[in-house]
Design a protein around this motif. Structure first.
Motif, PDB file in Angstrom:
ATOM      1  N   LEU A  33      58.355  42.021  31.187  1.00 25.59           N
ATOM      2  CA  LEU A  33      58.530  41.582  29.772  1.00 25.59           C
ATOM      3  C   LEU A  33      59.546  42.540  29.218  1.00 25.59           C
ATOM      4  O   LEU A  33      59.062  43.597  28.901  1.00 25.59           O
ATOM      5  CB  LEU A  33      57.248  41.198  28.985  1.00 25.59           C
ATOM      6  N   GLN A  34      60.760  42.004  28.497  1.00 26.66           N
ATOM      7  CA  GLN A  34      61.557  42.897  27.804  1.00 26.66           C
ATOM      8  C   GLN A  34      62.075  41.991  26.730  1.00 26.66           C
ATOM      9  O   GLN A  34      62.651  40.827  26.674  1.00 26.66           O
ATOM     10  CB  GLN A  34      62.843  43.149  28.628  1.00 26.66           C
ATOM     11  N   ALA A  35      62.240  42.930  25.358  1.00 27.20           N
ATOM     12  CA  ALA A  35      62.404  41.989  24.342  1.00 27.20           C
ATOM     13  C   ALA A  35      63.340  43.034  23.495  1.00 27.20           C
ATOM     14  O   ALA A  35      63.460  44.217  23.752  1.00 27.20           O
ATOM     15  CB  ALA A  35      61.436  41.624  23.355  1.00 27.20           C
ATOM     16  N   GLN A  36      64.279  42.134  22.639  1.00 26.86           N
ATOM     17  CA  GLN A  36      65.283  43.205  21.609  1.00 26.86           C
ATOM     18  C   GLN A  36      65.400  42.446  20.561  1.00 26.86           C
ATOM     19  O   GLN A  36      65.138  40.995  20.631  1.00 26.86           O
ATOM     20  CB  GLN A  36      66.472  43.454  22.208  1.00 26.86           C
ATOM     21  N   ILE A  37      65.918  43.042  19.322  1.00 28.54           N
ATOM     22  CA  ILE A  37      65.987  42.470  18.211  1.00 28.54           C
ATOM     23  C   ILE A  37      67.351  42.651  17.639  1.00 28.54           C
ATOM     24  O   ILE A  37      67.901  43.683  17.719  1.00 28.54           O
ATOM     25  CB  ILE A  37      64.816  42.982  16.941  1.00 28.54           C
ATOM     26  N   THR A  38      67.898  41.507  16.886  1.00 24.05           N
ATOM     27  CA  THR A  38      69.079  41.607  16.235  1.00 24.05           C
ATOM     28  C   THR A  38      69.125  40.668  14.874  1.00 24.05           C
ATOM     29  O   THR A  38      68.330  39.866  14.863  1.00 24.05           O
ATOM     30  CB  THR A  38      70.165  40.883  17.080  1.00 24.05           C
ATOM     31  N   PRO A  39      69.672  41.520  13.771  1.00 26.52           N
ATOM     32  CA  PRO A  39      70.565  42.498  13.885  1.00 26.52           C
ATOM     33  C   PRO A  39      69.743  43.725  13.853  1.00 26.52           C
ATOM     34  O   PRO A  39      68.561  43.892  13.596  1.00 26.52           O
ATOM     35  CB  PRO A  39      71.211  42.292  12.464  1.00 26.52           C
ATOM     36  N   THR A  40      70.244  44.776  14.318  1.00 22.41           N
ATOM     37  CA  THR A  40      69.381  46.165  14.386  1.00 22.41           C
ATOM     38  C   THR A  40      69.232  46.951  13.014  1.00 22.41           C
ATOM     39  O   THR A  40      68.300  47.587  12.953  1.00 22.41           O
ATOM     40  CB  THR A  40      70.365  47.048  15.100  1.00 22.41           C
ATOM     41  N   ASN A  41      70.005  46.496  12.079  1.00 19.29           N
ATOM     42  CA  ASN A  41      69.721  47.128  10.555  1.00 19.29           C
ATOM     43  C   ASN A  41      69.900  45.648   9.618  1.00 19.29           C
ATOM     44  O   ASN A  41      70.723  45.629   8.706  1.00 19.29           O
ATOM     45  CB  ASN A  41      70.923  48.091  10.277  1.00 19.29           C
ATOM     46  N   PRO A  42      68.801  45.048   9.735  1.00 20.57           N
ATOM     47  CA  PRO A  42      68.804  43.599   8.845  1.00 20.57           C
ATOM     48  C   PRO A  42      68.313  44.187   7.576  1.00 20.57           C
ATOM     49  O   PRO A  42      67.897  45.258   7.023  1.00 20.57           O
ATOM     50  CB  PRO A  42      67.673  42.885   9.451  1.00 20.57           C
ATOM     51  N   GLN A  43      68.930  43.313   6.556  1.00 23.18           N
ATOM     52  CA  GLN A  43      68.390  43.412   5.087  1.00 23.18           C
ATOM     53  C   GLN A  43      67.675  42.203   4.633  1.00 23.18           C
ATOM     54  O   GLN A  43      67.663  41.170   5.475  1.00 23.18           O
ATOM     55  CB  GLN A  43      69.634  43.682   4.274  1.00 23.18           C
ATOM     56  N   LEU A  44      67.216  42.462   3.452  1.00 25.31           N
ATOM     57  CA  LEU A  44      66.343  41.254   2.784  1.00 25.31           C
ATOM     58  C   LEU A  44      66.898  39.835   2.835  1.00 25.31           C
ATOM     59  O   LEU A  44      67.999  39.997   2.253  1.00 25.31           O
ATOM     60  CB  LEU A  44      65.797  41.548   1.618  1.00 25.31           C
ATOM     61  N   GLY A  45      66.321  39.071   3.373  1.00 19.87           N
ATOM     62  CA  GLY A  45      67.050  37.663   3.518  1.00 19.87           C
ATOM     63  C   GLY A  45      67.679  37.220   4.864  1.00 19.87           C
ATOM     64  O   GLY A  45      67.993  36.200   5.158  1.00 19.87           O
ATOM     65  N   ASP A  46      67.895  38.253   5.586  1.00 17.39           N
ATOM     66  CA  ASP A  46      68.383  37.957   6.958  1.00 17.39           C
ATOM     67  C   ASP A  46      67.573  37.341   7.826  1.00 17.39           C
ATOM     68  O   ASP A  46      66.108  37.366   7.641  1.00 17.39           O
ATOM     69  CB  ASP A  46      68.718  39.222   7.683  1.00 17.39           C
ATOM     70  N   THR A  47      68.036  36.509   8.883  1.00 14.62           N
ATOM     71  CA  THR A  47      67.222  35.987   9.914  1.00 14.62           C
ATOM     72  C   THR A  47      67.130  36.707  11.178  1.00 14.62           C
ATOM     73  O   THR A  47      68.275  37.275  11.494  1.00 14.62           O
ATOM     74  CB  THR A  47      67.804  34.657  10.403  1.00 14.62           C
ATOM     75  N   LEU A  48      65.943  37.212  11.710  1.00 12.90           N
ATOM     76  CA  LEU A  48      65.909  37.989  12.736  1.00 12.90           C
ATOM     77  C   LEU A  48      65.808  37.146  14.092  1.00 12.90           C
ATOM     78  O   LEU A  48      65.182  36.141  14.204  1.00 12.90           O
ATOM     79  CB  LEU A  48      64.658  38.970  12.741  1.00 12.90           C
ATOM     80  N   THR A  49      66.705  37.694  15.223  1.00 14.28           N
ATOM     81  CA  THR A  49      66.631  37.065  16.367  1.00 14.28           C
ATOM     82  C   THR A  49      66.004  37.907  17.330  1.00 14.28           C
ATOM     83  O   THR A  49      66.289  39.155  17.579  1.00 14.28           O
ATOM     84  CB  THR A  49      68.053  36.811  16.802  1.00 14.28           C
ATOM     85  N   VAL A  50      65.008  37.326  18.170  1.00 17.17           N
ATOM     86  CA  VAL A  50      64.200  38.031  18.844  1.00 17.17           C
ATOM     87  C   VAL A  50      64.457  37.660  20.344  1.00 17.17           C
ATOM     88  O   VAL A  50      63.967  36.453  20.621  1.00 17.17           O
ATOM     89  CB  VAL A  50      62.689  38.182  18.668  1.00 17.17           C
ATOM     90  N   LEU A  51      65.268  38.250  21.250  1.00 19.60           N
ATOM     91  CA  LEU A  51      65.551  37.666  22.606  1.00 19.60           C
ATOM     92  C   LEU A  51      64.678  38.362  23.661  1.00 19.60           C
ATOM     93  O   LEU A  51      64.422  39.518  23.535  1.00 19.60           O
ATOM     94  CB  LEU A  51      66.908  38.100  22.883  1.00 19.60           C
TER      95      LEU A  51
END
Length: 289
Positions: A33-51
């Motif tokens: 199981l391996q996961a990563q988040i983008t963007p790496t420096n999100p700000q309020l209101g951003d959508t997080l992508t978890v792959l």
């Protein structure tokens, strides 16, 4: 039968070492199981992508006590989209990813973002509370998480009008500050009757009309883009689609108007991820596939 005791001491040590290494490998297999988040420096209101890469069942992602589903994007690859809003507290976010057999913990720093304040004065009758029917229908719309992904690529601009109010703006209505409120979308002050297009493919799941009790939203359209992503279009003067229609990116769905709680002709475009309003702007410049 093989007699281990008859072997020389050096051979015994080699065999014992191999057995020990094999035992370690069995007890601690390589992480599947391996996961990563983008963007790496999100700000309020951003959508997080978890792959997520997993050899097991479709993983789930937990953030703030709420679990979000993942959807397959390739062989043993999955993706979850998570919302952040101006009402969230900036700072460290802790996420847990699990596929039922393994768990991976991730962290990301959610940066603070400043949002302007705006004062709105609504004429008599325009600032009244909406109807239960209106809010119930819109709440049902926001909860839809269909398995099929309709959209592809970047989202289009839904109207050519000038942007008058951005995402996240805080407001005073008729002199009273709206607590726990932020502007859940982007306003375009285009020409009355100008075309409103679908910024991405999807299925029309909500058509509301001012005449049927949509006092705040006015004539409106809600589109399900799939997998917890949806968009809504408010204050329309004309509606060109009906519930159940499949629409393509760029297809005209209605016309800009002034119905509902609107002080002038404009389109309000809201984008929702897992039921919460996110900033649509990154979706027009980035690909959330």
């Amino acid at each position: 039968m093989f007699n281990f005791s008859k072997l020389s001491t050096p051979i015994k040590l080699v065999i014992a070492g191999c057995v020990a290494i094999a035992s370690i490998l069995i007890a601690h297999p390589s992480r599947a199981l391996q996961a990563q988040i983008t963007p790496t420096n999100p700000q309020l209101g951003d959508t997080l992508t978890v792959l997520v890469q997993s050899q097991g069942a479709a993983p789930t992602v937990t953030l703030g006590g709420k679990s979000y589903p993942t959807f397959a994007v390739g062989s043993q690859k999955f993706r979850a989209l998570l919302p952040t809003t101006p009402l969230d507290r900036p700072g460290r976010l802790s996420l847990k990813v699990t596929d039922g057999s393994e768990i991976q913990n991730l962290t990301v720093n959610l940066k603070k973002r400043s949002f302007p304040t705006q004062r709105i004065w609504l004429p008599p009758g325009k600032g009244d509370d909406g109807t239960d029917f209106e809010f119930d229908r819109v709440d049902e719309f926001k909860k839809i998480v269909s398995p099929q992904k309709f959209w592809s690529g970047k989202f289009l601009r839904p109207n050519n009008g000038e942007t008058t109010t951005g995402y996240g703006v805080r407001r005073y209505y008729n002199g009273v500050f709206a607590q726990d409120y932020y502007h859940r979308g982007i306003d375009y002050a285009g020409n009355f009757g100008s075309a409103i297009i679908a910024p991405a493919a999807g299925r029309v799941v909500l058509v509301g009309r001012e005449a049927n009790g949509f006092k705040i939203h006015g004539n409106c359209i809600g589109i399900d883009h799939g997998q917890g992503v949806s968009s809504i279009y408010l204050h329309l003067s004309r509606i060109n689609v009906k519930e159940g229609d499949l629409v393509k990116a760029g297809q005209t769905i209605g016309a800009l108007g002034q119905t509902g709680a609107a002080t002038g002709p404009h389109l309000h475009w809201g984008l929702y991820v897992q039921g919460l309003s996110v900033d649509p702007t990154p979706w027009r410049s980035q690909t959330f596939n």
